[in-house]
Design a protein around this motif. Structure first.
Motif, PDB file in Angstrom:
ATOM      1  N   VAL A 153       5.757  -4.956  11.152  1.00  0.00           N
ATOM      2  CA  VAL A 153       5.024  -5.750  10.165  1.00  0.00           C
ATOM      3  C   VAL A 153       4.564  -4.840   9.026  1.00  0.00           C
ATOM      4  CG1 VAL A 153       3.059  -7.286   9.779  1.00  0.00           C
ATOM      5  CG2 VAL A 153       4.352  -7.433  11.923  1.00  0.00           C
ATOM      6  N   TRP A 154       4.073  -3.654   9.368  1.00  0.00           N
ATOM      7  CA  TRP A 154       3.656  -2.690   8.351  1.00  0.00           C
ATOM      8  C   TRP A 154       4.809  -2.395   7.391  1.00  0.00           C
ATOM      9  CZ3 TRP A 154      -0.536  -0.538   6.319  1.00  0.00           C
ATOM     10  CH2 TRP A 154      -0.370   0.569   5.494  1.00  0.00           C
ATOM     11  N   ALA A 155       5.978  -2.135   7.921  1.00  0.00           N
ATOM     12  CA  ALA A 155       7.139  -1.832   7.071  1.00  0.00           C
ATOM     13  C   ALA A 155       7.446  -2.981   6.124  1.00  0.00           C
ATOM     14  CB  ALA A 155       8.353  -1.503   7.933  1.00  0.00           C
ATOM     15  N   ALA A 156       7.192  -4.207   6.570  1.00  0.00           N
ATOM     16  CA  ALA A 156       7.477  -5.379   5.732  1.00  0.00           C
ATOM     17  C   ALA A 156       6.452  -5.564   4.617  1.00  0.00           C
ATOM     18  CB  ALA A 156       7.539  -6.642   6.594  1.00  0.00           C
ATOM     19  N   VAL A 157       5.185  -5.242   4.872  1.00  0.00           N
ATOM     20  CA  VAL A 157       4.145  -5.514   3.874  1.00  0.00           C
ATOM     21  C   VAL A 157       3.731  -4.294   3.069  1.00  0.00           C
ATOM     22  CG1 VAL A 157       3.252  -7.429   5.253  1.00  0.00           C
ATOM     23  CG2 VAL A 157       2.116  -5.197   5.365  1.00  0.00           C
ATOM     24  N   ALA A 158       4.210  -3.106   3.458  1.00  0.00           N
ATOM     25  CA  ALA A 158       3.695  -1.896   2.819  1.00  0.00           C
ATOM     26  C   ALA A 158       4.777  -0.898   2.416  1.00  0.00           C
ATOM     27  CB  ALA A 158       2.676  -1.225   3.750  1.00  0.00           C
ATOM     28  N   THR A 159       6.019  -1.356   2.284  1.00  0.00           N
ATOM     29  CA  THR A 159       7.073  -0.446   1.831  1.00  0.00           C
ATOM     30  C   THR A 159       7.934  -1.126   0.771  1.00  0.00           C
ATOM     31  OG1 THR A 159       8.767  -1.119   3.444  1.00  0.00           O
ATOM     32  CG2 THR A 159       7.217   0.632   4.142  1.00  0.00           C
ATOM     33  N   PRO A 160       8.491  -0.323  -0.146  1.00  0.00           N
ATOM     34  CA  PRO A 160       9.386  -0.896  -1.163  1.00  0.00           C
ATOM     35  C   PRO A 160      10.639  -1.528  -0.573  1.00  0.00           C
ATOM     36  CG  PRO A 160       8.689   1.318  -1.803  1.00  0.00           C
ATOM     37  CD  PRO A 160       8.221   1.092  -0.383  1.00  0.00           C
ATOM     38  N   GLU A 161      11.023  -1.111   0.626  1.00  0.00           N
ATOM     39  CA  GLU A 161      12.192  -1.695   1.281  1.00  0.00           C
ATOM     40  C   GLU A 161      11.874  -3.037   1.931  1.00  0.00           C
ATOM     41  OE1 GLU A 161      12.277   2.453   0.652  1.00  0.00           O
ATOM     42  OE2 GLU A 161      10.972   1.452   2.106  1.00  0.00           O
TER      43      GLU A 161
ATOM     44  N   CYS B  35      -2.390  -0.207   9.463  1.00  0.00           N
ATOM     45  CA  CYS B  35      -3.587  -1.003   9.712  1.00  0.00           C
ATOM     46  C   CYS B  35      -3.964  -1.846   8.493  1.00  0.00           C
ATOM     47  CB  CYS B  35      -4.730  -0.087  10.112  1.00  0.00           C
ATOM     48  SG  CYS B  35      -6.218  -0.968  10.576  1.00  0.00           S
ATOM     49  N   VAL B  36      -4.142  -1.205   7.314  1.00  0.00           N
ATOM     50  CA  VAL B  36      -4.580  -1.923   6.123  1.00  0.00           C
ATOM     51  C   VAL B  36      -3.751  -1.509   4.919  1.00  0.00           C
ATOM     52  CG1 VAL B  36      -6.474  -2.315   4.497  1.00  0.00           C
ATOM     53  CG2 VAL B  36      -6.959  -2.134   6.948  1.00  0.00           C
ATOM     54  N   ALA B  37      -3.206  -2.494   4.239  1.00  0.00           N
ATOM     55  CA  ALA B  37      -2.573  -2.298   2.934  1.00  0.00           C
ATOM     56  C   ALA B  37      -3.220  -3.304   2.002  1.00  0.00           C
ATOM     57  CB  ALA B  37      -1.064  -2.525   3.005  1.00  0.00           C
ATOM     58  N   GLU B  38      -3.784  -2.798   0.915  1.00  0.00           N
ATOM     59  CA  GLU B  38      -4.451  -3.678  -0.038  1.00  0.00           C
ATOM     60  C   GLU B  38      -4.042  -3.286  -1.448  1.00  0.00           C
ATOM     61  OE1 GLU B  38      -8.784  -4.772   0.288  1.00  0.00           O
ATOM     62  OE2 GLU B  38      -8.840  -3.562  -1.562  1.00  0.00           O
TER      63      GLU B  38
ATOM     64  N   HIS C 145       5.536 -17.740   1.397  1.00  0.00           N
ATOM     65  CA  HIS C 145       5.951 -16.339   1.532  1.00  0.00           C
ATOM     66  C   HIS C 145       5.757 -15.843   2.965  1.00  0.00           C
ATOM     67  CE1 HIS C 145       7.340 -15.174  -2.403  1.00  0.00           C
ATOM     68  NE2 HIS C 145       6.321 -15.814  -2.942  1.00  0.00           N
ATOM     69  N   PHE C 146       4.709 -16.290   3.649  1.00  0.00           N
ATOM     70  CA  PHE C 146       4.526 -15.874   5.030  1.00  0.00           C
ATOM     71  C   PHE C 146       5.592 -16.476   5.942  1.00  0.00           C
ATOM     72  CE2 PHE C 146      -0.097 -15.150   3.809  1.00  0.00           C
ATOM     73  CZ  PHE C 146       0.144 -13.804   3.534  1.00  0.00           C
ATOM     74  N   GLU C 147       6.090 -17.653   5.612  1.00  0.00           N
ATOM     75  CA  GLU C 147       7.242 -18.182   6.348  1.00  0.00           C
ATOM     76  C   GLU C 147       8.448 -17.269   6.136  1.00  0.00           C
ATOM     77  OE1 GLU C 147       6.172 -22.948   6.360  1.00  0.00           O
ATOM     78  OE2 GLU C 147       7.523 -22.187   4.828  1.00  0.00           O
ATOM     79  N   TYR C 148       8.620 -16.800   4.903  1.00  0.00           N
ATOM     80  CA  TYR C 148       9.704 -15.846   4.626  1.00  0.00           C
ATOM     81  C   TYR C 148       9.484 -14.532   5.378  1.00  0.00           C
ATOM     82  CZ  TYR C 148      11.349 -18.730   0.691  1.00  0.00           C
ATOM     83  OH  TYR C 148      11.840 -19.740  -0.091  1.00  0.00           O
ATOM     84  N   LEU C 149       8.234 -14.085   5.471  1.00  0.00           N
ATOM     85  CA  LEU C 149       7.928 -12.861   6.221  1.00  0.00           C
ATOM     86  C   LEU C 149       8.341 -13.018   7.672  1.00  0.00           C
ATOM     87  CD1 LEU C 149       6.583 -10.094   6.725  1.00  0.00           C
ATOM     88  CD2 LEU C 149       4.391 -11.320   6.928  1.00  0.00           C
ATOM     89  N   ASP C 150       7.977 -14.128   8.276  1.00  0.00           N
ATOM     90  CA  ASP C 150       8.335 -14.372   9.671  1.00  0.00           C
ATOM     91  C   ASP C 150       9.856 -14.352   9.845  1.00  0.00           C
ATOM     92  OD1 ASP C 150       7.723 -15.072  12.430  1.00  0.00           O
ATOM     93  OD2 ASP C 150       8.467 -17.077  11.928  1.00  0.00           O
TER      94      ASP C 150
END
Length: 180
Positions: free
Chosen positions: A33-41, A88-91, A139-144
């Motif tokens: 999940v971290w890789a999905a919300v906190a990386t350019p990839e 843990c936290v990306a803001e 977007h969260f549906e897309y994340l899932d």
């Protein structure tokens, strides 16, 4: 899409300061999940291209939304990384969308799942609040889906799902207002 994403909630202060909340239980480990919300990839697979993402407190961030009708017409926002705690936290605090915060932790009793507490704090109209609730939900549906190996196909994006969610959020608001 998916039923994994529950409806978000919102609070409004002073008529135009909005705080949106989503709590999601995703069947994927925190590291994914971290890789999905906190990386350019990871970000373009479900949210936006990270044209700039400096992964540290005070770093720069520029996000370019990819769900636009024509190539190159997506919203571009810039700002700073305003909180950063690995896995843990990306803001990110950016123009237009305000403060966007992802807080992740292993799900209780299941270290292979993640609880994501998402907050979006911004100033805008009530219409923008409803748009943001629907937009984040989609977007969260897309994340899932992206976490399941199915990244968003932005070339095939159409606004139908957004419009359905937008109507749902407006209806939920109406029901809350009409309660005694």
């Amino acid at each position: 899409m998916t039923d994994v994403i529950p409806y978000g909630t919102s609070e409004t202060r002073d008529g135009s300061d909005h705080l949106l909340h989503f709590v999601m239980h995703l069947p994927h480990p925190v590291v994914h999940v971290w890789a999905a919300v906190a990386t350019p990839e990871g970000l373009p697979q479900w949210l936006a291209a990270a044209d700039l993402l400096e992964p540290h407190l005070g770093g720069g961030v520029t996000l370019r939304w990819l769900n636009a009708a024509g190539e190159g017409t997506g919203t571009v926002v810039s700002g700073q990384v305003t909180a950063w705690d690995m896995e843990c936290v990306a803001e990110y605090t950016v123009e237009l969308h305000g403060r966007i915060r992802f807080h992740m932790e292993p799900a209780p009793a299941n270290s292979l799942a993640t609880v994501v507490r998402f907050t979006n704090e911004f100033t805008g109209t009530d219409e923008q609040r409803l748009d943001n609730l629907a937009g984040w939900h989609q977007h969260f549906e897309y994340l899932d889906a992206a976490l399941d190996g199915h990244p968003a196909d932005w070339s095939a994006w159409i606004p139908d799902r957004f419009q359905q969610l937008r109507a749902d959020y407006a209806e939920r608001d109406e029901r809350q207002v009409s309660r005694p």
